[in-house]
Motif scaffolding. Structure first.
Motif, PDB file in Angstrom:
ATOM      1  N   ARG A 218       0.811  -1.219   0.000  1.00 24.78           N
ATOM      2  CA  ARG A 218       0.000   0.000   0.000  1.00 24.78           C
ATOM      3  C   ARG A 218       0.847   1.273   0.000  1.00 24.78           C
ATOM      4  O   ARG A 218       0.413   2.307  -0.507  1.00 24.78           O
ATOM      5  CB  ARG A 218      -0.919   0.033   1.219  1.00 24.78           C
ATOM      6  N   ALA A 219       2.052   1.192   0.570  1.00 30.78           N
ATOM      7  CA  ALA A 219       2.905   2.390   0.590  1.00 30.78           C
ATOM      8  C   ALA A 219       3.151   2.916  -0.812  1.00 30.78           C
ATOM      9  O   ALA A 219       3.251   4.132  -1.022  1.00 30.78           O
ATOM     10  CB  ALA A 219       4.224   2.072   1.282  1.00 30.78           C
ATOM     11  N   LEU A 220       3.247   2.009  -1.793  1.00 31.86           N
ATOM     12  CA  LEU A 220       3.526   2.431  -3.161  1.00 31.86           C
ATOM     13  C   LEU A 220       2.418   3.331  -3.685  1.00 31.86           C
ATOM     14  O   LEU A 220       2.673   4.446  -4.157  1.00 31.86           O
ATOM     15  CB  LEU A 220       3.690   1.205  -4.063  1.00 31.86           C
ATOM     16  N   TRP A 221       1.170   2.868  -3.634  1.00 33.80           N
ATOM     17  CA  TRP A 221       0.114   3.712  -4.222  1.00 33.80           C
ATOM     18  C   TRP A 221      -0.245   4.898  -3.333  1.00 33.80           C
ATOM     19  O   TRP A 221      -0.679   5.932  -3.834  1.00 33.80           O
ATOM     20  CB  TRP A 221      -1.102   2.896  -4.642  1.00 33.80           C
ATOM     21  N   HIS A 222      -0.023   4.790  -2.046  1.00 33.04           N
ATOM     22  CA  HIS A 222      -0.256   5.949  -1.193  1.00 33.04           C
ATOM     23  C   HIS A 222       0.677   7.096  -1.578  1.00 33.04           C
ATOM     24  O   HIS A 222       0.245   8.253  -1.711  1.00 33.04           O
ATOM     25  CB  HIS A 222      -0.057   5.581   0.274  1.00 33.04           C
ATOM     26  N   LEU A 223       1.960   6.809  -1.724  1.00 35.70           N
ATOM     27  CA  LEU A 223       2.909   7.874  -2.046  1.00 35.70           C
ATOM     28  C   LEU A 223       2.727   8.386  -3.465  1.00 35.70           C
ATOM     29  O   LEU A 223       2.887   9.587  -3.736  1.00 35.70           O
ATOM     30  CB  LEU A 223       4.350   7.411  -1.818  1.00 35.70           C
ATOM     31  N   ILE A 224       2.368   7.471  -4.389  1.00 32.32           N
ATOM     32  CA  ILE A 224       2.139   7.909  -5.769  1.00 32.32           C
ATOM     33  C   ILE A 224       0.924   8.824  -5.850  1.00 32.32           C
ATOM     34  O   ILE A 224       0.995   9.964  -6.337  1.00 32.32           O
ATOM     35  CB  ILE A 224       1.967   6.693  -6.702  1.00 32.32           C
ATOM     36  N   PHE A 225      -0.233   8.350  -5.381  1.00 31.28           N
ATOM     37  CA  PHE A 225      -1.449   9.150  -5.493  1.00 31.28           C
ATOM     38  C   PHE A 225      -1.418  10.361  -4.571  1.00 31.28           C
ATOM     39  O   PHE A 225      -2.094  11.361  -4.832  1.00 31.28           O
ATOM     40  CB  PHE A 225      -2.681   8.291  -5.206  1.00 31.28           C
ATOM     41  N   GLY A 226      -0.625  10.298  -3.500  1.00 25.28           N
ATOM     42  CA  GLY A 226      -0.491  11.444  -2.623  1.00 25.28           C
ATOM     43  C   GLY A 226       0.394  12.542  -3.172  1.00 25.28           C
ATOM     44  O   GLY A 226       0.491  13.618  -2.574  1.00 25.28           O
TER      45      GLY A 226
END
Length: 408
Positions: A218-226
């Motif tokens: 989840r860290a991957l898409w959290h940082l990308i979309f954030g």
């Protein structure tokens, strides 16, 4: 050119023996530490067994890693730091009343780790620990540990639902991303560190095994979309010990949602247009571009079925790791672990995945490491030979038969 590979394990673990953390604590916590340590019962059998000193015995550790063909390591935490109920990698975010003492305990670990890495200059990249409860304190510790010589970057804690801290996409953490970009500090997110508590029933343990890597992903898409990578284009994210075969499909999925939501936001008001509002401006590049420019994978004990995906993952992204000293790691059969994954591949590709990429990401000096590898590293011809029989004592999933894992 040497006939041996320079192997850098991008995933190893270490920590002090429990009582040895005391000198690294600020003195005002010493009495509290004595009281806590006197009643603490370690929940991990491997941290009280005779082999536990592999976590802190520098000479033993160096000898065992060299015997296993490894000349340098990225060092994640393993033992119990002061005031923690369990290993800090797995512990949930502390409640406000727990924060001060646990934060003191993590800083003690970071000080110990700097000394431990100094025992073998240039061959250990220690990963500093932070907590997310107080961003300003975290930023100060990132600066301090960088100055102290910890070159492994930081360990990004998980923020699972119910943790009490903001989700990782939150702008709250922007000062952390900013200082990591400024200092060239990798942000590491390790498998197992982001799962919510599930209890201790047999079903709960099974569910944990099924879900734990997903929660880490989840860290991957959290940082990308954030939008962290838009605001801090030099930020580097390393996803360690959570597999690698999932990456191409997930990045494609993220591209799909990104394109779909951005397109929906440009149309007249619909149910879906709300989900994409402001996303394009917040994110900047699309997910596959972020993966290409900013992300890496600590592909611990890479499995044979993942290797054919290496071009889609990115040959410059993959960093093999032994997971020493864990039972699920490849030690003392890392040569066999490398053979079962990489036999028959071009030499330059193997060299990148087993050491060259990690050297670039974590700043190891190959001029220092190559002569050591000329003595201890696995031979090129040896790794090229397909593995016909799994060692009887091997416990790593790297050697697991069945499914899509091929075993010769």
């Amino acid at each position: 050119m040497t006939d041996r590979y320079t192997v850098v394990s991008a995933d190893c673990h270490a920590g002090a023996d429990l009582l040895d953390y005391k000198p690294y604590l600020e003195k005002r916590y010493h009495d509290d530490f004595d009281a806590w340590a006197a009643t603490y019962v370690n929940p991990y059998e491997d941290l009280v067994a005779d082999a536990a000193d592999r976590n802190w015995n520098s000479d033993r550790r160096t000898a065992e890693l060299e015997a296993d063909g490894i000349v340098a390591e990225v060092v994640f935490p393993n033992t119990i730091p002061p005031f923690f109920p369990s290993a800090s990698l797995m512990a949930p975010a502390p409640a406000p009343e727990e924060y001060e003492r646990r934060w003191a305990g993590l800083r003690a670990h970071n000080r110990w780790l700097a000394d431990f890495c100094d025992l073998l200059p240039g061959r250990r990249a220690g990963v500093a620990q932070i907590l997310l409860n107080d961003v300003d304190e975290a930023v100060a510790e990132i600066r301090r540990t960088k100055d102290a010589g910890l070159t492994g970057g930081i360990l990004l804690p998980g923020a699972p639902p119910g943790s009490g801290v903001p989700e990782l996409y939150s702008g709250t953490y922007d000062p952390i991303w900013a200082v990591c970009d400024e200092l060239g500090v990798p942000v590491n997110h390790h498998g197992g560190s982001a799962s919510p508590p599930l209890g201790d029933e047999p079903a709960a343990r099974a569910v944990f095994m099924v879900e734990t890597t997903w929660f880490s992903h989840r860290a991957l898409w959290h940082l990308i979309f954030g939008g962290a990578f838009r605001r801090h284009p030099g930020l580097r994210l390393v996803l360690t010990e959570q597999g690698s075969g999932w990456i191409p499909g997930v990045v494609e999925m993220l591209d799909y949602y990104h394109g779909r939501l951005v397109a929906a936001a440009t149309r007249a008001s619909t149910a879906e247009s709300k989900f994409g509002a402001g996303l394009a401006a917040a994110m900047g590049k699309g997910p596959s571009e972020v993966w290409r420019d900013n992300c890496f994978v600590g592909a611990s004990f890479m499995r044979p079925h993942e290797v054919p995906l290496r071009d889609r993952i990115g040959l410059d992204k993959i960093m093999w790791g032994s997971d020493y000293p864990h039972d699920e790691g490849t030690a003392p059969y890392s040569r066999e672990g490398l053979r079962i994954a990489y036999a028959g591949l071009p030499r330059d590709e193997v060299a990148a995945m087993v050491g060259g990429n990690a050297a670039r990401v974590y700043g190891f000096d190959l001029g220092l490491l190559d002569p050591i590898a000329a003595v201890h590293g696995p031979t090129v011809d040896g790794i090229a030979e397909p593995l016909k029989e799994v060692p009887a004592g091997a416990t790593s999933p790297a050697f697991a038969p069945g499914g899509s894992v091929r075993v010769w």
